[in-house]
Design a protein around this motif. Structure first.
Motif, PDB file in Angstrom:
ATOM      1  N   ARG A  89       0.800  -1.225   0.000  1.00 62.94           N
ATOM      2  CA  ARG A  89       0.000   0.000   0.000  1.00 62.94           C
ATOM      3  C   ARG A  89       0.833   1.276   0.000  1.00 62.94           C
ATOM      4  NH1 ARG A  89      -5.272  -1.147   3.879  1.00 62.94           N
ATOM      5  NH2 ARG A  89      -5.994  -3.045   2.775  1.00 62.94           N
ATOM      6  N   GLY A  90       2.150   1.119  -0.095  1.00 61.11           N
ATOM      7  CA  GLY A  90       3.006   2.288  -0.196  1.00 61.11           C
ATOM      8  C   GLY A  90       2.856   2.948  -1.557  1.00 61.11           C
ATOM      9  N   ARG A  91       3.611   3.994  -1.759  1.00 60.71           N
ATOM     10  CA  ARG A  91       3.529   4.732  -3.013  1.00 60.71           C
ATOM     11  C   ARG A  91       4.610   4.241  -3.983  1.00 60.71           C
ATOM     12  NH1 ARG A  91      -1.297   6.440  -2.678  1.00 60.71           N
ATOM     13  NH2 ARG A  91      -0.996   8.349  -3.908  1.00 60.71           N
ATOM     14  N   ILE A  92       4.289   4.272  -5.262  1.00 62.89           N
ATOM     15  CA  ILE A  92       5.210   3.806  -6.295  1.00 62.89           C
ATOM     16  C   ILE A  92       5.350   4.895  -7.350  1.00 62.89           C
ATOM     17  CG2 ILE A  92       5.678   2.069  -8.053  1.00 62.89           C
ATOM     18  CD1 ILE A  92       3.945   0.111  -6.428  1.00 62.89           C
ATOM     19  N   LEU A  93       6.584   5.333  -7.560  1.00 61.67           N
ATOM     20  CA  LEU A  93       6.878   6.359  -8.551  1.00 61.67           C
ATOM     21  C   LEU A  93       7.848   5.760  -9.563  1.00 61.67           C
ATOM     22  CD1 LEU A  93       6.779   9.257  -9.638  1.00 61.67           C
ATOM     23  CD2 LEU A  93       8.476   9.894  -7.920  1.00 61.67           C
ATOM     24  N   LEU A  94       7.429   5.714 -10.830  1.00 58.81           N
ATOM     25  CA  LEU A  94       8.239   5.123 -11.885  1.00 58.81           C
ATOM     26  C   LEU A  94       8.970   6.194 -12.684  1.00 58.81           C
ATOM     27  CD1 LEU A  94       5.827   2.361 -13.255  1.00 58.81           C
ATOM     28  CD2 LEU A  94       7.656   2.125 -11.583  1.00 58.81           C
ATOM     29  N   LEU A  95      10.184   5.847 -13.093  1.00 54.46           N
ATOM     30  CA  LEU A  95      11.007   6.720 -13.930  1.00 54.46           C
ATOM     31  C   LEU A  95      11.345   5.978 -15.214  1.00 54.46           C
ATOM     32  CD1 LEU A  95      13.394   7.878 -11.096  1.00 54.46           C
ATOM     33  CD2 LEU A  95      11.769   9.356 -12.269  1.00 54.46           C
ATOM     34  N   GLY A 114       2.906   7.539  -9.790  1.00 53.87           N
ATOM     35  CA  GLY A 114       3.578   8.585 -10.541  1.00 53.87           C
ATOM     36  C   GLY A 114       4.385   7.987 -11.664  1.00 53.87           C
ATOM     37  N   TYR A 115       4.613   8.794 -12.708  1.00 55.05           N
ATOM     38  CA  TYR A 115       5.328   8.314 -13.889  1.00 55.05           C
ATOM     39  C   TYR A 115       6.043   9.504 -14.510  1.00 55.05           C
ATOM     40  CZ  TYR A 115       6.014   5.427 -18.105  1.00 55.05           C
ATOM     41  OH  TYR A 115       6.544   4.680 -19.135  1.00 55.05           O
ATOM     42  N   LEU A 116       7.371   9.513 -14.430  1.00 60.16           N
ATOM     43  CA  LEU A 116       8.164  10.642 -14.904  1.00 60.16           C
ATOM     44  C   LEU A 116       9.224  10.185 -15.893  1.00 60.16           C
ATOM     45  CD1 LEU A 116       8.949  12.485 -11.535  1.00 60.16           C
ATOM     46  CD2 LEU A 116       7.110  13.023 -13.147  1.00 60.16           C
ATOM     47  N   LEU A 117       9.540  11.055 -16.839  1.00 60.79           N
ATOM     48  CA  LEU A 117      10.662  10.803 -17.728  1.00 60.79           C
ATOM     49  C   LEU A 117      11.971  11.058 -16.976  1.00 60.79           C
ATOM     50  CD1 LEU A 117       9.437  12.496 -21.022  1.00 60.79           C
ATOM     51  CD2 LEU A 117       9.755  10.044 -20.633  1.00 60.79           C
ATOM     52  N   ILE A 139       2.382  12.846 -12.886  1.00 56.76           N
ATOM     53  CA  ILE A 139       2.609  12.368 -14.239  1.00 56.76           C
ATOM     54  C   ILE A 139       3.365  13.428 -15.026  1.00 56.76           C
ATOM     55  CG2 ILE A 139       1.535  11.544 -16.371  1.00 56.76           C
ATOM     56  CD1 ILE A 139       1.034   9.691 -14.027  1.00 56.76           C
ATOM     57  N   ASP A 140       4.369  13.005 -15.783  1.00 55.17           N
ATOM     58  CA  ASP A 140       5.083  13.947 -16.633  1.00 55.17           C
ATOM     59  C   ASP A 140       4.069  14.658 -17.538  1.00 55.17           C
ATOM     60  OD1 ASP A 140       7.998  14.530 -17.945  1.00 55.17           O
ATOM     61  OD2 ASP A 140       6.435  14.449 -19.482  1.00 55.17           O
ATOM     62  N   ALA A 145      -0.063  14.759 -21.843  1.00 47.57           N
ATOM     63  CA  ALA A 145      -0.660  15.378 -23.021  1.00 47.57           C
ATOM     64  C   ALA A 145      -0.676  14.410 -24.193  1.00 47.57           C
ATOM     65  CB  ALA A 145       0.101  16.649 -23.380  1.00 47.57           C
ATOM     66  N   GLU A 146       0.419  13.667 -24.368  1.00 49.17           N
ATOM     67  CA  GLU A 146       0.496  12.687 -25.453  1.00 49.17           C
ATOM     68  C   GLU A 146      -0.524  11.569 -25.246  1.00 49.17           C
ATOM     69  OE1 GLU A 146       2.099  10.662 -28.903  1.00 49.17           O
ATOM     70  OE2 GLU A 146       1.930  12.741 -28.211  1.00 49.17           O
ATOM     71  N   ALA A 147      -0.682  11.129 -23.998  1.00 45.25           N
ATOM     72  CA  ALA A 147      -1.638  10.070 -23.704  1.00 45.25           C
ATOM     73  C   ALA A 147      -3.071  10.513 -24.013  1.00 45.25           C
ATOM     74  CB  ALA A 147      -1.525   9.651 -22.242  1.00 45.25           C
TER      75      ALA A 147
END
Length: 215
Positions: A89-95, A114-117, A139-140, A145-147
């Motif tokens: 249940r923790g937070r997950i931020l992807l790069l 989260g999802y960042l470049l 989110i990046d 915007a692209e999505a």
């Protein structure tokens, strides 16, 4: 580095406990150095493979998993789905260095917060960590915007299966055999794929699907 690297425990219980998952040592060290500039952040362990994330989370109980998408063993998206499947249940931020909006859709569906470049700034990364820990999604903006522009993948699961096999080098007959379909049915699926992706050939369809992160 192919094993879990623990870090010395902190006496400060109020610190945000972070597990860092990144397979390139130089990049991982840079991220850790950046995170260390915030006194309330603590990197409790570092792993270099996606298939080590689940075990590391069970051992170190981080509040946040900061994770690369493209890793050996399992992708960050696959590891995210595994963690959520086990009740994390923790937070997950992807790069990621991957531009396709399909990867973003997959990450959100898997349970990422989260999802960042990787081209993001250090300031944005730090503010994004605070945002996801505050219950928000980070989110990046360019990917978001692209999505919105591209939308979700227009292909059905079966169409993706067929296209994936062709992309991996299977012939029409081999794909038909693996999927227990007739060759005519496989050709019909490929025709539908090319129509949906506005592609003039199978190769163009594969390139389009890959660039969007659908394959």
């Amino acid at each position: 580095m192919s094993t879990v690297t623990p870090h010395p425990p902190s006496d400060e219980r109020s610190r945000l406990r972070i597990l860092l998952a990144e397979d390139v040592d130089l990049v991982a060290e840079a991220f850790e150095a950046l995170l260390s500039t915030e006194p309330s952040f603590e990197v409790v362990a570092r792993v270099s493979r996606g298939d080590l994330v689940l075990r590391a989370v069970a051992v170190h109980r981080p509040d946040l998993v900061l994770m690369d998408v493209d890793m050996p063993g399992a992708t960050g998206i696959e590891a995210t789905a595994q963690l959520r499947g086990k009740g994390y249940r923790g937070r997950i931020l992807l790069l990621t260095a991957l531009q396709g909006s399909g990867h973003l859709h997959a990450a959100v569906q898997a349970g990422a917060n989260g999802y960042l470049l990787k081209t993001t700034t250090g300031a944005r990364l730090m503010s994004s960590i605070r945002a996801v820990m505050g219950g928000h999604t980070a989110i990046d903006p360019d990917l978001a915007a692209e999505a919105l522009r591209v939308g979700p993948c227009p292909l059905s699961e079966r169409e993706l299966e067929v296209l994936r096999l062709i992309a991996d080098g299977s012939s029409t007959s081999e794909a038909a055999k693996q999927l227990c379909l007739s060759q005519g049915t496989v050709r019909n699926y490929l025709s539908a794929v090319m129509t949906k992706l506005d592609a003039t050939s199978r190769i163009q369809a594969i390139e389009t699907a890959r660039s969007q992160g659908w394959l």
